[in-house]
Write an enzyme that holds these catalytic residues in place. Sequence first.
Site, PDB file in Angstrom:
ATOM      1  N   GLY A  11       0.837  -1.181  -0.167  1.00  0.00           N
ATOM      2  CA  GLY A  11       0.140  -0.024  -0.047  1.00  0.00           C
ATOM      3  C   GLY A  11       0.806   1.191   0.034  1.00  0.00           C
ATOM      4  CB  SER A  13       0.840   3.770  -4.585  1.00  0.00           C
ATOM      5  OG  SER A  13      -0.105   2.885  -4.274  1.00  0.00           O
ATOM      6  CE1 TYR A 139     -10.730  -0.721   6.118  1.00  0.00           C
ATOM      7  CE2 TYR A 139     -11.552   0.104   8.174  1.00  0.00           C
ATOM      8  CZ  TYR A 139     -10.374  -0.015   7.395  1.00  0.00           C
ATOM      9  OH  TYR A 139      -9.472   0.989   7.528  1.00  0.00           O
ATOM     10  CE  LYS A 143      -7.489  -1.809   8.074  1.00  0.00           C
ATOM     11  NZ  LYS A 143      -6.247  -1.865   7.436  1.00  0.00           N
ATOM     12  CG  ASN A 168     -10.685  10.454  11.747  1.00  0.00           C
ATOM     13  OD1 ASN A 168     -11.330   9.785  11.018  1.00  0.00           O
ATOM     14  ND2 ASN A 168     -10.974  10.941  13.000  1.00  0.00           N
TER      15      ASN A 168
HETATM   16  N1  LIG Z   1      -6.840   7.237   5.849  1.00  0.00           N
HETATM   17  C1  LIG Z   1      -7.159   7.114   6.864  1.00  0.00           C
HETATM   18  O1  LIG Z   1      -8.017   8.068   7.467  1.00  0.00           O
HETATM   19  C2  LIG Z   1      -6.780   5.809   7.913  1.00  0.00           C
HETATM   20  C3  LIG Z   1      -7.051   5.747   9.290  1.00  0.00           C
HETATM   21  C4  LIG Z   1      -6.741   4.707   9.947  1.00  0.00           C
HETATM   22  C5  LIG Z   1      -6.175   3.597   9.337  1.00  0.00           C
HETATM   23  N2  LIG Z   1      -6.083   3.663   7.913  1.00  0.00           N
HETATM   24  C6  LIG Z   1      -5.468   2.398   7.286  1.00  0.00           C
HETATM   25  O2  LIG Z   1      -4.121   3.046   6.893  1.00  0.00           O
HETATM   26  C7  LIG Z   1      -3.745   2.069   5.698  1.00  0.00           C
HETATM   27  C8  LIG Z   1      -3.623   2.819   4.221  1.00  0.00           C
HETATM   28  O3  LIG Z   1      -4.412   3.832   4.271  1.00  0.00           O
HETATM   29  P1  LIG Z   1      -4.442   5.145   3.188  1.00  0.00           P
HETATM   30  O4  LIG Z   1      -5.564   5.891   3.639  1.00  0.00           O
HETATM   31  O5  LIG Z   1      -3.168   5.364   3.040  1.00  0.00           O
HETATM   32  O6  LIG Z   1      -5.070   4.251   2.001  1.00  0.00           O
HETATM   33  P2  LIG Z   1      -5.075   4.669   0.510  1.00  0.00           P
HETATM   34  O7  LIG Z   1      -4.499   5.916   0.195  1.00  0.00           O
HETATM   35  O8  LIG Z   1      -6.364   4.393  -0.110  1.00  0.00           O
HETATM   36  O9  LIG Z   1      -4.084   3.267  -0.014  1.00  0.00           O
HETATM   37  C9  LIG Z   1      -4.315   2.019  -0.049  1.00  0.00           C
HETATM   38  C10 LIG Z   1      -3.278   1.261  -0.464  1.00  0.00           C
HETATM   39  O10 LIG Z   1      -3.545  -0.023  -0.751  1.00  0.00           O
HETATM   40  C11 LIG Z   1      -3.136  -0.640  -2.008  1.00  0.00           C
HETATM   41  N3  LIG Z   1      -4.171  -1.779  -2.122  1.00  0.00           N
HETATM   42  C12 LIG Z   1      -5.133  -1.841  -2.341  1.00  0.00           C
HETATM   43  N4  LIG Z   1      -5.964  -3.004  -2.531  1.00  0.00           N
HETATM   44  C13 LIG Z   1      -4.969  -3.813  -2.835  1.00  0.00           C
HETATM   45  C14 LIG Z   1      -4.412  -4.960  -3.226  1.00  0.00           C
HETATM   46  N5  LIG Z   1      -5.637  -5.963  -3.354  1.00  0.00           N
HETATM   47  N6  LIG Z   1      -3.335  -5.628  -3.546  1.00  0.00           N
HETATM   48  C15 LIG Z   1      -2.373  -4.782  -3.532  1.00  0.00           C
HETATM   49  N7  LIG Z   1      -2.344  -3.388  -2.935  1.00  0.00           N
HETATM   50  C16 LIG Z   1      -3.328  -3.038  -2.651  1.00  0.00           C
HETATM   51  C17 LIG Z   1      -3.259   0.584  -3.004  1.00  0.00           C
HETATM   52  O11 LIG Z   1      -2.611   0.376  -4.170  1.00  0.00           O
HETATM   53  P3  LIG Z   1      -3.205   1.146  -5.480  1.00  0.00           P
HETATM   54  O12 LIG Z   1      -2.545   2.708  -5.240  1.00  0.00           O
HETATM   55  O13 LIG Z   1      -2.310   0.737  -6.606  1.00  0.00           O
HETATM   56  O14 LIG Z   1      -4.759   1.380  -5.621  1.00  0.00           O
HETATM   57  C18 LIG Z   1      -2.974   1.694  -1.764  1.00  0.00           C
HETATM   58  O15 LIG Z   1      -1.530   1.717  -2.171  1.00  0.00           O
HETATM   59  C19 LIG Z   1      -4.827   1.158   5.418  1.00  0.00           C
HETATM   60  O16 LIG Z   1      -4.597  -0.042   6.052  1.00  0.00           O
HETATM   61  C20 LIG Z   1      -6.074   1.975   6.214  1.00  0.00           C
HETATM   62  O17 LIG Z   1      -7.001   0.973   6.817  1.00  0.00           O
HETATM   63  C21 LIG Z   1      -6.274   4.822   7.241  1.00  0.00           C
END
Ligand SMILES: NC(=O)c1ccc[n+]([C@@H]2O[C@H](COP(=O)([O-])OP(=O)(O)OC[C@H]3O[C@@H](n4cnc5c(N)ncnc54)[C@H](OP(=O)(O)O)[C@@H]3O)[C@@H](O)[C@H]2O)c1
Length: 318
Positions: A11, A13, A139, A143, A168
């Site tokens: 992840g 990217s 989800y 998790k 967040n």
């Molecule tokens: N954003 C928040 O507020 C928040 C809060 C708490 C926890 N989190 C957690 O933090 C982590 C990162 O979140 P984020 O906000 O950075 O998410 P994001 O910007 O949506 O990025 C998701 C990443 O996962 C990759 N991905 C998704 N499905 C995949 C698959 N089947 N195989 C390989 N790679 C896959 C995507 O690749 P592509 O770019 O190629 O699609 C991207 O790199 C997650 O585990 C999320 O649950 C996020």
Amino acid sequence: MSLKKVILVTGGSGLVGNAIQTIVQSEGKTDETWIFLSSRDADLCDYNATKQLFEKHRPTHVIHLAAMVGGLFHNMSHNLDFLRNNLRLNDNVLQVSFEVGVKKVVSCLSTCIFPDKTQYPIDETMVHNGPPHPSNFGYSYAKRMIDVMNRAYHEQHGCQFTSVIPCNVFGPHDNYNPESSHVIPGLIKKLYDTISQGGDIFTVMGTGKPLRQFIYSLDLARLFLWALREYNEIEPVILSVDEEDEVSIKDLANDLAKAFDFKGKIEFDVTKADGQYKKTASNKKLRKYLPDFQFTPFSQAIQESVDWYKTNHEIARN
Ligand SMILES: NC(=O)c1ccc[n+]([C@@H]2O[C@H](COP(=O)([O-])OP(=O)(O)OC[C@H]3O[C@@H](n4cnc5c(N)ncnc54)[C@H](OP(=O)(O)O)[C@@H]3O)[C@@H](O)[C@H]2O)c1
């Protein structure tokens, strides 16, 4: 034998992955090789593809961020997909990490997976204390299972697999798509579009009263590096700003208007739902380890995030 660490970021990217890249580049350490993956490198829901990828890079350490993530509506209508895809993805990453001898994995949970009915502030001991909110139970259970698997891999095989629980997150490279964005990128895009179209009313859903804890992605990235290098528990640790740093949606709207230099009117559409009034998380455990960690002031982090979007809106995930 080489002492060099090879750190694979699944992840890599996304929002959090890009922030880790920025901090790693600014550190310039020479004893670590970092590999940032996207879904184009492999679909981690596929065991064989995951195994091939890990055999190619032979990581010593893994930061596991990849997840199927989405907004409220997408979650509500696809709980089964969120459950199955994330269970498979997490099972593949942890099992393959074990098979290729990864020394440490830090996976990412979220404060939104905590029980729906709970006491506040929430802390790390409460993850499994009751059902999650029905809107995103797929989800959330997937998790939560990461924490269960970490315990099982540790007990059965002695693996050092752990997890962190961010509140967040916001920052550069966020998801601004109105169908699936979180509140900060959603409002950034809305105000950007309002200003571009010559509008002078910025409408925010709800009363503006709810309180939330937001962590700047670059602060979270610094904390991820600390967890990777120094945090040795198997149990998760909440990575959040302090309880007194909760901000209201109204304060957020004001900070956004200031960052955009928007002189129009901010209106609150009180016919729209507010969601929970507050969901405070305690960062006491983090503060026990890092009492002096300085979070970027919220208004500065908002200004940097707005500036990034203004410069990069054409390549942003809109
Ligand atoms: N954003 C928040 O507020 C928040 C809060 C708490 C926890 N989190 C957690 O933090 C982590 C990162 O979140 P984020 O906000 O950075 O998410 P994001 O910007 O949506 O990025 C998701 C990443 O996962 C990759 N991905 C998704 N499905 C995949 C698959 N089947 N195989 C390989 N790679 C896959 C995507 O690749 P592509 O770019 O190629 O699609 C991207 O790199 C997650 O585990 C999320 O649950 C996020």
